[in-house]
Design a protein around this motif. Structure first.
Motif, PDB file in Angstrom:
ATOM      1  N   LEU A  52       0.821  -1.220   0.000  1.00 25.75           N
ATOM      2  CA  LEU A  52       0.000   0.000   0.000  1.00 25.75           C
ATOM      3  C   LEU A  52       0.849   1.261   0.000  1.00 25.75           C
ATOM      4  N   ALA A 108      -4.101   4.392   8.456  1.00 28.13           N
ATOM      5  CA  ALA A 108      -4.985   3.225   8.502  1.00 28.13           C
ATOM      6  C   ALA A 108      -4.269   1.995   7.961  1.00 28.13           C
ATOM      7  N   GLY A 109      -3.475   2.192   6.883  1.00 27.39           N
ATOM      8  CA  GLY A 109      -2.743   1.053   6.331  1.00 27.39           C
ATOM      9  C   GLY A 109      -1.694   0.539   7.297  1.00 27.39           C
ATOM     10  N   ARG A 111      -1.817   0.805  10.586  1.00 28.31           N
ATOM     11  CA  ARG A 111      -2.474   0.208  11.738  1.00 28.31           C
ATOM     12  C   ARG A 111      -3.030  -1.165  11.416  1.00 28.31           C
ATOM     13  N   THR A 112      -3.496  -1.363  10.174  1.00 27.21           N
ATOM     14  CA  THR A 112      -4.053  -2.666   9.813  1.00 27.21           C
ATOM     15  C   THR A 112      -3.017  -3.561   9.146  1.00 27.21           C
ATOM     16  N   HIS A 114      -1.024  -3.306   6.554  1.00 25.33           N
ATOM     17  CA  HIS A 114      -0.989  -3.488   5.105  1.00 25.33           C
ATOM     18  C   HIS A 114       0.335  -3.000   4.543  1.00 25.33           C
TER      19      HIS A 114
END
Lengths: 144, 92
Positions: A52, A108-109, A111-112, A114
């Motif tokens: 990502l 967000a990437g 944290r998850t 990715h």
């Protein structure tokens, strides 16, 4: 075009209007094609990059530089001065919003998970996360 | 000259849009799809800009700004949503 033929006695340093028109057209054509190529580069980057974060790097190119080139082409084609402030405002607006959304998507990437940790050169967020995790652990320990 | 530019940019933007759509379809995660949708929106904006430049009008300028605003709101909202949703199962 007979109407655009050079005027008798005109200085040779002043190019005739048709030449100026052609040069401005060529400049804006180059800007348009380069701006479109930015979009193509973003698409190729989206398809070929592994995770990502690197895809985000590719996706930013048409958002900033591509739009800049296309707005310059538009300003050159309009042949007026009053459009330039409007185009600058449109570009500045894009320039203000793109980093915020990229930051949100990147957070967000991260944290998850990715992302490929082995591809990162440096991970400055990792230290912050570790510190916060340690603080949370200490806070949980004290009441007990 | 403008006819050639229109054809060349149309081909380039079509290829770019196809690439972005392939990434939307294949994208392993939601965030990849959001990013590719953002790029697709930018490609639409680029097409509008080229239309304005070639036919020398400014009718689409508001639409270009609105498209960038929509892309901003969309990706921020989805990023927020993903972060909140994926955090919950991790918490005990």
């Amino acid at each position: 075009m007979p109407g655009l033929s050079p005027i008798e006695g005109m200085s040779p340093l002043n190019p005739e209007p048709a030449t100026v028109d052609l040069v401005i057209d060529a400049a804006s054509a180059v800007c348009m094609i380069l701006g479109a190529l930015m979009s193509l580069a973003a698409a190729i980057g989206l398809l070929r990059f592994p995770d990502l974060m690197s895809r985000m790097h590719a996706a930013t190119k048409p958002q900033v530089l591509g739009l800049f080139l296309l707005l310059v082409a538009l300003g050159l084609q309009m042949r007026t001065w009053w459009v330039w402030p409007i185009l600058v405002v449109a570009w500045l607006f894009q320039l203000l919003t793109v980093p915020v959304s990229a930051h949100m998507v990147g957070r967000a990437g991260y944290r998850t998970k990715h992302l490929h940790k082995e591809l990162l050169v440096t991970d400055e967020l990792d230290a912050v996360v570790q510190k916060a995790a340690g603080k949370v652990a200490r806070d949980n320990k004290t009441p007990n | 000259m403008m006819d050639i530019v229109v054809v060349v940019t149309a081909v380039i933007l079509s290829l770019a849009a196809a690439g972005a759509i392939i990434r939307i379809a294949r994208g392993p995660s939601l965030l990849d799809r959001v990013l590719a949708a953002d790029v697709l929106l930018v490609i639409v904006g680029a097409g509008l800009c080229i239309d304005m430049a070639v036919s020398r009008h400014l009718n689409n300028l508001v639409l270009v700004v609105a498209i960038s605003l929509i892309g901003f709101i969309g990706s921020v909202t989805v990023a927020r949503f993903v972060a909140d949703r994926r955090d919950e199962p991790v918490e005990p």
